[in-house]
Design an enzyme around this catalytic site. Structure first.
Site, PDB file in Angstrom:
ATOM      1  N   GLY A 539       0.922  -1.092  -0.130  1.00 51.93           N
ATOM      2  CA  GLY A 539      -0.149   0.141  -0.063  1.00 51.93           C
ATOM      3  C   GLY A 539       0.871   1.412  -0.011  1.00 51.93           C
ATOM      4  O   GLY A 539       2.141   1.228   0.234  1.00 51.93           O
ATOM      5  N   GLN A 540      -0.004   2.385  -0.024  1.00 52.36           N
ATOM      6  CA  GLN A 540       0.782   3.679  -0.082  1.00 52.36           C
ATOM      7  C   GLN A 540       0.088   4.880   0.405  1.00 52.36           C
ATOM      8  O   GLN A 540      -1.101   4.875   0.325  1.00 52.36           O
ATOM      9  CB  GLN A 540       1.142   4.147  -1.669  1.00 52.36           C
ATOM     10  CG  GLN A 540       2.034   5.438  -1.860  1.00 52.36           C
ATOM     11  CD  GLN A 540       2.310   5.480  -3.422  1.00 52.36           C
ATOM     12  OE1 GLN A 540       2.397   4.787  -4.132  1.00 52.36           O
ATOM     13  NE2 GLN A 540       2.732   6.653  -3.471  1.00 52.36           N
ATOM     14  N   GLY A 542       0.393   8.719   2.605  1.00 51.35           N
ATOM     15  CA  GLY A 542       1.191  10.348   2.343  1.00 51.35           C
ATOM     16  C   GLY A 542       2.510  10.417   2.676  1.00 51.35           C
ATOM     17  O   GLY A 542       3.270  11.175   2.197  1.00 51.35           O
ATOM     18  N   PHE A 543       3.017   9.425   3.414  1.00 57.36           N
ATOM     19  CA  PHE A 543       4.307   9.588   3.939  1.00 57.36           C
ATOM     20  C   PHE A 543       5.369   8.472   3.449  1.00 57.36           C
ATOM     21  O   PHE A 543       6.328   8.268   3.426  1.00 57.36           O
ATOM     22  CB  PHE A 543       4.422   9.258   5.595  1.00 57.36           C
ATOM     23  CG  PHE A 543       3.767  10.444   6.341  1.00 57.36           C
ATOM     24  CD1 PHE A 543       3.908  11.612   5.797  1.00 57.36           C
ATOM     25  CD2 PHE A 543       3.321  10.278   7.449  1.00 57.36           C
ATOM     26  CE1 PHE A 543       3.277  12.745   6.544  1.00 57.36           C
ATOM     27  CE2 PHE A 543       2.919  11.347   8.141  1.00 57.36           C
ATOM     28  CZ  PHE A 543       2.628  12.596   7.646  1.00 57.36           C
ATOM     29  N   LYS A 560       8.051  -0.045   5.798  1.00 56.64           N
ATOM     30  CA  LYS A 560       7.631   1.058   5.466  1.00 56.64           C
ATOM     31  C   LYS A 560       8.831   1.886   5.173  1.00 56.64           C
ATOM     32  O   LYS A 560       9.402   2.456   5.787  1.00 56.64           O
ATOM     33  CB  LYS A 560       6.855   1.748   6.851  1.00 56.64           C
ATOM     34  CG  LYS A 560       6.264   2.984   6.514  1.00 56.64           C
ATOM     35  CD  LYS A 560       5.349   3.317   7.674  1.00 56.64           C
ATOM     36  CE  LYS A 560       4.661   4.869   7.865  1.00 56.64           C
ATOM     37  NZ  LYS A 560       4.012   5.308   8.771  1.00 56.64           N
ATOM     38  N   ASP A 657      -5.031   9.646  14.450  1.00 59.79           N
ATOM     39  CA  ASP A 657      -5.325   9.273  13.257  1.00 59.79           C
ATOM     40  C   ASP A 657      -5.896   7.824  13.089  1.00 59.79           C
ATOM     41  O   ASP A 657      -5.467   7.031  12.371  1.00 59.79           O
ATOM     42  CB  ASP A 657      -4.257   9.509  12.473  1.00 59.79           C
ATOM     43  CG  ASP A 657      -4.464   9.429  10.767  1.00 59.79           C
ATOM     44  OD1 ASP A 657      -5.846   9.708  10.323  1.00 59.79           O
ATOM     45  OD2 ASP A 657      -3.447   8.882   9.835  1.00 59.79           O
TER      46      ASP A 657
END
Length: 850
Positions: A539-540, A542-543, A560, A657
């Site tokens: 997955g991808q 914003g960071f 990551k 978050d």
């Protein structure tokens, strides 16, 4: 006597002409000529408990006992738990032919029987104010004598004066067994049993596999339950003699109501009734943290929740599997550095310990601790010793002759002293360790003096050489720094900044060694992820991107890799390194290590086979994998993880978050909260804060945070409420808003709730395979969490209680906060990886699910 005769005559008249009133008039008694149907109940003399037929929510009927005056029908015992009745009018409870009590269906088939061996002549059934259902002879005057009692056959609840354990004279064994689910009283997977072998202790079992151990009774409490401080009016008791080994508790304050329950989610919980708020309060539960997991750190390993990683080897031992140990898998335990030498050995004192497993230990109740040490030393197979009881300065002796397993360290004032056998060479001759042979004190004194003189001389020489080298080191350091390029200096600066800020935030909690994580080479991670190929990408965000990797030792990991162009990535990286490395809970993802090389910043996590919750929940083809039991487990597990962050960790952590993409799922669909880059640490007494920079995800942020930058534990509670409603409905709150011109998911749920048709909110892919009452309870909890005013929202401790207890009384929710309403800047792009909208001059970063 005349008054008693009149009362007896009046009772007979009532039984004859008003059979439905008979039960209330007999004050908890049932004779051989009476029977109990669905419309009748037995009530104890003091109106404390009630017995009758009930439906827990699965459209089947059971005979059970519950509290009479407490709302919600809190059931504490069930007779026919594995043989339910099919409908409400088909069951009868009565005294059978031999004087035993039975539950029969409409055709007279016996579904349950007390099966007492002694036949009764003139039996009577009584429900006592203790909650005990007894069968005795009518003529029996001794209240302690009976033919049969329900206390000998506990289900999932331990009441005051009930016993757990074994009676060797009668052969009775008393254990707690969970319900199958909150709506199914049949025999569940979890049990709580007192093992009477060796030095008795209680185990929580999942299908007979140990999951948690209480530790042995040390005279004041169980060794592994330091929270076991007596409440006002609550007294704990442990009996260990030739007749029985039992644990029980009693109430000395009549106003206190308390019960111990083995629930269907695998937790042992103690509840107390709060009269003022009319709700059950969860006073204690286990397992509570990572160190409560059975054998978490393997043989000779010590678990400590105040350390990171939680597992460590004691002095004289080293990790058995160093690679696994560095990846925070301590299950392999530790091995000795030096072989024991028997009589020459010494003992290492460990304080504030949960004693190792004691089912094979030897106990002598009268031996002194010195005699205990001598006995252990003379037995070359003895591995450790301790006091049998810790009260009165220490009493008796316990010795082990096998591996020491399932140990954990506590803070000052908890646990007890444990003495572990080591080779003499592993322990310096000092007062801190026990002598293996105390017969030759003179030699020891001479040796100590000699060692002391040697240390003084060596220290003097060391100081001299250090002073001489200091100047050379400064010159060498200056030359080295000049040779470094800007990238290498940036790498050193980042590492130094992480360590310094960590030391500042966690001052006094641990030494600098605790701050270190295993460091991985970037080349190792590149090989593990096939050079960060797209095929390995999970997955991808914003960071940066997350990749699946496999190390050479076949360990699967999630990697990551922070984006080089992300300005916020550095802050997120530093926050995760110094924060999540210290958090240890089964519902939090584990950080295994990090990598900082040149301009690469990489975090290594445990691999989650089923990716993130949003990956499964919001995919039409995959959501069928999430049946209702799994969804409910995800809700409860996430709640427990959030409770740990807010209350049970050493610091109060605000995640900021919480969303579906940050809930990862392991191979068994168990949830783990991830992504702590935006998390904030609160002080011990701090409950709220403000920020000028609002970060988070649209649709999950509470109104006070999104509009004013005001965040607290209640901000996370709001996000959790949104998540609960998404799990139930299978729809995104944000996506649902754009699909509807009037309401988002919260407004939609509120509308159905107020209309009395909350079940219409449930995901259609579940069909009819769900528990209606469990779903409604979750919807109500979700709406309570998303109420507009932060002070109206419950704490996570209340949320966990409401979710885990089918009998807890839930308040009615108020109108939810609708997440700022419509986005003022409409967008039609659904493929954008990063969007932003401005509300009240606050920039909000919204991350798509990874």
């Amino acid at each position: 006597m005349k008054d008693i005769a009149k009362l007896h005559y009046f009772t007979i008249l009532c039984l004859t002409f008003f059979p439905k009133l008979a039960i209330s008039l007999t004050l908890g008694s049932l004779t051989a000529t009476q029977s109990l149907t669905n419309e009748q109940t037995l009530v104890s003399p003091g109106q404390v408990f009630e017995l009758g037929f009930f439906d827990p929510g699965n459209s089947k009927w059971y005979l059970g006992i519950w509290y009479k005056k407490i709302p919600g029908k809190t059931v504490v015992w069930v007779a026919n738990k594995d043989s339910p009745l099919s409908n409400s009018s088909s069951g009868t409870f009565k005294i059978g032919d031999r004087g035993n009590i039975v539950v029969v269906d409409e055709v007279g088939t016996i579904l349950w029987s007390s099966k007492q061996t002694q036949e009764a002549v003139d039996p009577v059934v009584q429900l006592l104010d203790s909650g005990n259902l007894v069968v005795r002879e009518t003529s029996e005057k001794d209240p302690e004598k009976h033919l049969w009692q329900s206390f000998d056959y506990p289900t999932d609840t331990l009441l005051p004066d009930m016993k757990m354990g074994s009676n060797f004279d009668s052969g009775f064994e008393w254990n707690l067994t969970s319900w199958k689910s909150s709506e199914d009283p049949s025999t569940g997977d979890y049990s709580f049993k007192l093992d009477v072998h060796g030095f008795p202790e209680i185990f929580l079992l999942n299908n007979q596999e140990p999951k948690y151990r209480s530790g042995p009774w040390n005279g004041m409490r169980f060794s592994g339950v330091p929270e076991m401080a007596p409440l006002n009016g609550l007294k704990f008791s442990f009996v260990m003699d030739e007749h029985e080994v039992t644990y029980s508790f009693s109430i000395t304050n009549a106003s206190l109501i308390s019960r111990l329950i083995m629930n269907s989610t695998g937790h042992l919980e103690r509840y107390t009734w709060i009269e003022s708020s009319q709700e059950w309060n969860s006073y204690w539960y286990a397992p509570k943290d990572q160190c409560d997991n059975y054998k978490e750190c393997g043989p000779y390993g010590i678990c400590d929740t105040n350390a990171s990683p939680v597992c460590r080897c004691m002095k004289g031992f080293s990790p058995k599997n160093l690679q696994a140990w560095n990846l925070r898998d301590g299950s392999g335990g530790c091995v000795r550095n030096t072989t024991l030498g028997c009589r020459s050995d010494r003992f290492l004192p460990l304080k504030n310990m949960k004693l190792p497993e004691t089912t094979t230990a030897f106990v002598d109740k009268t031996m002194s601790i010195e005699d205990c040490k001598e006995m252990c030393l003379n037995n070359c197979s003895c591995t450790a010793y301790a006091n049998y009881m810790i009260n009165d300065g220490g009493i008796g002796c316990v010795t082990w002759t096998s591996e020491l397993v399932d140990m954990r360290a506590y803070t000052e004032g908890s646990g007890q002293d444990l003495y572990v056998r080591l080779a003499a060479s592993e322990i310096a001759y000092s007062g801190s360790a026990d002598s293996g042979n105390g017969s030759d004190k003179t030699k020891e004194i001479i040796m100590v003096i000699g060692i002391t003189v040697g240390i003084v001389l060596l220290s003097g020489l060391t100081v001299f050489f250090v002073w001489k080298r200091k100047g050379l080191q400064m010159i060498w350091k200056e030359k080295t720094e000049r040779r470094k390029g800007p990238r290498e200096r940036s790498q050193d600066l980042l590492l130094n900044e992480v360590v310094i800020s960590s030391k500042k935030e966690y001052s006094g909690e641990s030494n600098i060694d605790d701050l270190e994580l295993p460091l991985f080479d970037f080349s190792t991670l590149a090989i593990a992820t096939n050079d960060f190929s797209d095929e390995n990408k999970l997955g991808q965000g914003g960071f940066g991107s997350v990749y699946k990797g496999r190390l050479v030792e076949d360990q699967e990991i999630a990697v990551k890799r922070l984006s080089k162009s992300s300005g916020q990535g550095v802050e997120e990286f530093k926050n995760e390194v110094r924060l999540i490395a210290r958090l240890q809970h089964r519902n939090l993802v584990r950080l295994l290590g990090c990598c900082i090389e040149i301009d690469e910043k990489v975090l290594i996590y445990e691999y989650m086979e089923n990716k993130s919750l949003d990956y499964v929940l919001f995919d039409k083809a995959k959501r069928s994998l999430l049946d209702w039991p799994r969804r409910f487990n995800i809700i409860c597990g996430t709640a427990r993880g959030l409770l740990y962050l807010h209350q049970d960790s050493r610091f109060r952590i605000i995640h900021r978050d919480l969303k579906a993409s940050n809930i990862l799922l392991d191979g068994e669909m168990n949830p783990k909260i991830s992504d702590f880059g935006m998390a904030r640490i609160f002080g011990k007494d701090q409950t709220e804060a403000n920020t000028r920079r609002v970060v988070g995800t649209y649709g999950y942020m509470s109104p006070e945070y999104a509009m004013d930058g005001h965040f607290s534990v209640k901000s996370d509670v709001f996000s959790f409420g949104v998540l609960v409603l998404e799990i139930i409905s299978g729809k995104k709150n944000r996506g649902f808003y754009y699909a509807n011109n009037e309401l988002n998911l919260l407004g939609h749920a509120w509308k159905h709730w107020r209309g009395g048709n909350g079940l219409e909110l449930i995901d259609q892919s579940l069909g009819d395979l769900y528990s209606p009452s469990e779903v409604m309870r979750c919807i109500q909890v979700g709406l309570l969490c998303v109420q507009e005013r932060a002070e109206d929202r419950p704490t996570m401790s209340s949320v966990v209680l409401m979710l885990s207890s089918e009998t807890a009384t839930l308040p009615q929710p108020k109108q939810p906060g609708f997440c700022l309403g419509r986005n003022p800047v409409e967008t039609t792009s659904s493929s954008s990886k990063q969007e932003s909208c401005t509300v009240n001059n606050v920039t909000v970063t919204m991350l798509d699910a990874r």
